[in-house]
Scaffold this motif. Structure first.
Motif, short mmCIF file in Angstrom:
data_model
loop_
_atom_site.label_atom_id
_atom_site.label_comp_id
_atom_site.label_asym_id
_atom_site.label_seq_id
_atom_site.Cartn_x
_atom_site.Cartn_y
_atom_site.Cartn_z
N SER A 18 0.82 -1.21 0.00
CA SER A 18 0.00 0.00 0.00
C SER A 18 0.86 1.27 0.00
O SER A 18 0.58 2.23 -0.71
N LEU A 19 1.93 1.23 0.79
CA LEU A 19 2.78 2.43 0.90
C LEU A 19 3.72 2.58 -0.29
O LEU A 19 4.15 3.69 -0.60
N TRP A 20 4.03 1.49 -0.96
CA TRP A 20 4.83 1.62 -2.19
C TRP A 20 4.00 2.32 -3.26
O TRP A 20 4.55 3.01 -4.11
N ASP A 21 2.71 2.13 -3.20
CA ASP A 21 1.84 2.82 -4.16
C ASP A 21 1.81 4.32 -3.84
O ASP A 21 1.86 5.16 -4.72
N ARG A 22 1.69 4.65 -2.55
CA ARG A 22 1.75 6.05 -2.11
C ARG A 22 2.21 6.07 -0.67
O ARG A 22 1.52 5.53 0.20
#
Lengths: 149, 149
Positions: B46-50
DNA sequence: ACCAAATATATCGTACACGATATAAACGTG
DNA sequence: CACGTTTATATCGTGTACGATATATTTGGT
């Protein structure tokens, strides 16, 4: 090569994960009224089909092992839902049998299951198709040697 | 009317339950090599996406609340994977940011995800179709007033 | 500016799941 | 019939999920 910027919403595993959590959140308050948890409900359904299964047989059907089932079944026994008896023929085996109290829940549980099915909004046909696809996925990942070593 | 002797194998909820368990058993040893659990893996994706999402935003995406996320994110922080910072503008909010250590896992995690996808034995097209059907089921049961009272 | 209501996290207790390990009963091969 | 191996269940520690509740910060109405 490709950066494959996969988000959580792209993953089929996340679909299963979040759908399973949602299903639990739907079941939990309904089952709590009967003093049951979701896996305990599965044990009842399994034993209503055929009573007197062993811990190992329950585990094979539900995909669980004694590390999960033993404490779960002990809680069910404490709640007066099942009896746990060592088999005469083989003292290693524990046989699980339903009590009258458990059998008394049958009608309420059937109502609850119908209520949950209705909440899916699926036709019987679509539900069966989806169910079998999900089982097929489970079997595919279960019977595969990942060969990751 | 009908006795509907439903066994566990007939239930779509059990299909989801057992498939999700199987998926976890597939992921667990692979993720353990990277020091991750499955929901922690979802947080990274999820955090790699944003990057820099709040606890609430992560929860909305993953379908979890602070009672689950707070201890999970604390463990990830202790493992040096994320930082947890109170927002300046609103001191109630905690912002989660990736560390270099977490970003260093990106390639290995991508390999792992590809390996898991391959284990499903599905074509990309079939996987997408099944995923979206499972999401649709989740949304159906999530946004329904059970009206059980 | 005050203060009740709303909002964002955090804490707590219970019950799974699971890998690793332990225990005990049954089996098999000599 | 001994004894190592296999089999069935149990125990233990870790990490979720979740409902209920607590705490702290912000907001909105007066």
């Amino acid at each position: 090569m490709d950066d494959t910027p996969l988000g959580t919403q792209d993953l089929i595993c996340f679909a299963l994960y979040s759908a399973n959590n949602a299903m639990n959140r739907l079941y939990r308050p309904l089952l709590a009224q009967l003093g049951l948890t979701y896996p305990q409900y599965l044990v009842l359904v399994s034993l209503w089909d055929r009573d007197g299964k062993t811990v190992g047989q329950l585990g094979a059907e539900l995909g669980l092992e004694s590390n999960t089932l033993t404490p779960l079944l002990k809680r069910m026994a404490e709640a007066g839902l099942v009896t746990r008896t060592r088999a005469d023929a083989d003292e290693r085996v524990v046989v699980i049998a339903l009590t009258d109290k458990a059998n008394g829940l049958k009608a309420e549980v059937a109502d609850l299951a119908a209520c949950v099915f209705e909440a899916t909004g699926l036709t019987l046909k679509d539900a069966r198709r989806l169910r079998d696809q999900v089982f097929a996925l489970r079997d595919a990942i279960e019977h595969r040697d990942t060969r990751a070593d």
